[in-house]
Design a protein around this motif. Sequence first.
Motif, PDB file in Angstrom:
ATOM      1  N   ARG A  10       0.817  -1.213   0.000  1.00 57.72           N
ATOM      2  CA  ARG A  10       0.000   0.000   0.000  1.00 57.72           C
ATOM      3  C   ARG A  10       0.853   1.267   0.000  1.00 57.72           C
ATOM      4  NH1 ARG A  10      -5.493   0.709   1.149  1.00 57.72           N
ATOM      5  NH2 ARG A  10      -5.828  -1.484   1.640  1.00 57.72           N
ATOM      6  N   GLU A  11       1.949   1.231   0.752  1.00 53.70           N
ATOM      7  CA  GLU A  11       2.757   2.445   0.915  1.00 53.70           C
ATOM      8  C   GLU A  11       3.788   2.659  -0.180  1.00 53.70           C
ATOM      9  OE1 GLU A  11       4.514   2.619   4.805  1.00 53.70           O
ATOM     10  OE2 GLU A  11       2.586   2.985   5.758  1.00 53.70           O
ATOM     11  N   GLN A  12       4.298   1.563  -0.725  1.00 49.52           N
ATOM     12  CA  GLN A  12       5.409   1.704  -1.661  1.00 49.52           C
ATOM     13  C   GLN A  12       5.052   1.258  -3.066  1.00 49.52           C
ATOM     14  OE1 GLN A  12       7.858   3.400  -0.597  1.00 49.52           O
ATOM     15  NE2 GLN A  12       7.364   3.301   1.577  1.00 49.52           N
ATOM     16  N   THR A  14       2.698   0.509  -6.693  1.00 43.35           N
ATOM     17  CA  THR A  14       2.143   1.332  -7.762  1.00 43.35           C
ATOM     18  C   THR A  14       0.645   1.076  -7.944  1.00 43.35           C
ATOM     19  OG1 THR A  14       2.677  -0.361  -9.392  1.00 43.35           O
ATOM     20  CG2 THR A  14       4.327   1.356  -9.036  1.00 43.35           C
ATOM     21  N   GLU A  15       0.067   0.201  -7.118  1.00 45.47           N
ATOM     22  CA  GLU A  15      -1.368  -0.073  -7.207  1.00 45.47           C
ATOM     23  C   GLU A  15      -2.160   0.976  -6.437  1.00 45.47           C
ATOM     24  OE1 GLU A  15      -2.754  -4.500  -6.703  1.00 45.47           O
ATOM     25  OE2 GLU A  15      -0.821  -4.189  -5.718  1.00 45.47           O
ATOM     26  N   ASP A  87      -2.055   9.546  -0.310  1.00 49.34           N
ATOM     27  CA  ASP A  87      -1.059   9.571   0.769  1.00 49.34           C
ATOM     28  C   ASP A  87      -0.507   8.170   1.044  1.00 49.34           C
ATOM     29  OD1 ASP A  87      -3.070   8.433   2.282  1.00 49.34           O
ATOM     30  OD2 ASP A  87      -2.816   9.766   3.999  1.00 49.34           O
ATOM     31  N   CYS A  88       0.435   8.111   1.985  1.00 46.68           N
ATOM     32  CA  CYS A  88       1.204   6.888   2.230  1.00 46.68           C
ATOM     33  C   CYS A  88       0.318   5.667   2.443  1.00 46.68           C
ATOM     34  CB  CYS A  88       2.169   7.085   3.400  1.00 46.68           C
ATOM     35  SG  CYS A  88       1.438   7.877   4.859  1.00 46.68           S
ATOM     36  N   ASP A  89      -0.655   5.763   3.333  1.00 49.24           N
ATOM     37  CA  ASP A  89      -1.492   4.582   3.610  1.00 49.24           C
ATOM     38  C   ASP A  89      -2.788   4.566   2.792  1.00 49.24           C
ATOM     39  OD1 ASP A  89      -2.686   6.601   4.993  1.00 49.24           O
ATOM     40  OD2 ASP A  89      -2.784   5.570   6.908  1.00 49.24           O
ATOM     41  N   GLN A  90      -2.861   5.455   1.821  1.00 51.81           N
ATOM     42  CA  GLN A  90      -3.972   5.502   0.858  1.00 51.81           C
ATOM     43  C   GLN A  90      -5.339   5.673   1.519  1.00 51.81           C
ATOM     44  OE1 GLN A  90      -3.765   3.539  -2.855  1.00 51.81           O
ATOM     45  NE2 GLN A  90      -1.749   2.665  -2.542  1.00 51.81           N
TER      46      GLN A  90
ATOM     47  N   CYS B 111       3.376  13.163   2.898  1.00 55.09           N
ATOM     48  CA  CYS B 111       2.734  11.850   2.754  1.00 55.09           C
ATOM     49  C   CYS B 111       2.157  11.664   1.349  1.00 55.09           C
ATOM     50  CB  CYS B 111       1.610  11.702   3.788  1.00 55.09           C
ATOM     51  SG  CYS B 111       2.210  11.580   5.476  1.00 55.09           S
ATOM     52  N   PHE B 112       1.932  12.758   0.648  1.00 51.19           N
ATOM     53  CA  PHE B 112       1.319  12.693  -0.687  1.00 51.19           C
ATOM     54  C   PHE B 112       2.429  12.639  -1.744  1.00 51.19           C
ATOM     55  CE2 PHE B 112      -1.726  14.380   2.256  1.00 51.19           C
ATOM     56  CZ  PHE B 112      -2.921  13.777   1.895  1.00 51.19           C
ATOM     57  N   TYR B 113       3.132  11.517  -1.800  1.00 54.10           N
ATOM     58  CA  TYR B 113       4.317  11.408  -2.658  1.00 54.10           C
ATOM     59  C   TYR B 113       4.069  10.616  -3.933  1.00 54.10           C
ATOM     60  CZ  TYR B 113       4.615   7.150   0.219  1.00 54.10           C
ATOM     61  OH  TYR B 113       4.320   5.981   0.880  1.00 54.10           O
ATOM     62  N   ARG B 114       2.789  10.233  -4.170  1.00 55.58           N
ATOM     63  CA  ARG B 114       2.454   9.502  -5.393  1.00 55.58           C
ATOM     64  C   ARG B 114       1.237  10.116  -6.069  1.00 55.58           C
ATOM     65  NH1 ARG B 114       1.935   3.717  -2.656  1.00 55.58           N
ATOM     66  NH2 ARG B 114       0.992   5.155  -1.170  1.00 55.58           N
ATOM     67  N   LEU B 122       0.014   4.182  -9.710  1.00 54.12           N
ATOM     68  CA  LEU B 122       0.594   5.295  -8.964  1.00 54.12           C
ATOM     69  C   LEU B 122       2.032   5.518  -9.395  1.00 54.12           C
ATOM     70  CD1 LEU B 122      -0.714   4.442  -5.371  1.00 54.12           C
ATOM     71  CD2 LEU B 122      -1.736   5.951  -7.084  1.00 54.12           C
TER      72      LEU B 122
END
Lengths: 127, 127
Positions: A10-12, A14-15, A87-90, B111-114, B122
């Motif tokens: 989720r954090e890293q 591309t989905e 954001d990081c945790d979507q 946190c909004f890096y994507r 993403l």
Amino acid sequence: MSSVEDVARREQGTEFLPKFDANGLITAVAVDHRTGALLMLAHMDAEAIAKTRESGFAHFHSRSRKRLWMKGESSGHVLKIVEIRVDCDQDALELRVEPAGPACHTLATSCFYRALSSDGTLKRIDD
Amino acid sequence: MSSVEDVARREQGTEFLPKFDANGLITAVAVDHRTGALLMLAHMDAEAIAKTRESGFAHFHSRSRKRLWMKGESSGHVLKIVEIRVDCDQDALELRVEPAGPACHTLATSCFYRALSSDGTLKRIDD
């Protein structure tokens, strides 16, 4: 509890895996892409995200009216999407937009038109 | 349903009347006051608002850990408050801050890096 793998995906990854809350909503923040001004905060469900992506204009889910709405559908003050960030945790979205007019229903440029003073009162910010 | 007078008082008045949700929380968005970058989104309860105002550093309420936390309490990447803004209906706060480091726990500036691409995947944004 998510596994370590789920968190990494989720954090890293591309989905695009928006994390909806118990009501099926995710928080979305609209930002003017030219000025960087925070314009408004609202909520989106899966339908609002789909409509926003299809149309190129910000759609939200109204919690009070329990329905999909396009920002500006009555006022004409639409928000044209420039970019959608996650954001990081979507569990939150940043909508980078080009506003067609004041973003606030009060006709202020931004909904965030007051600041909290040290004395605890709100003071209007000059645009 | 709020009366017309209540709405006017909340939207146009000088009283700080944060509108907490059923869980006693209000959404807060942290923005870098120098760059305008949206840094993170989190939740505050009355205690987090009070601690933030007293200390001058952003405090939030962790929904997963069910407790007050100061952003940066372990990493040192605190958010120094420059200004607190409130939106029209007072159910969201904008924290204008000076970040002491990356705002995201992933060590990204924001946190909004994507960003969401047109193909639905993403892509990482270069800071």
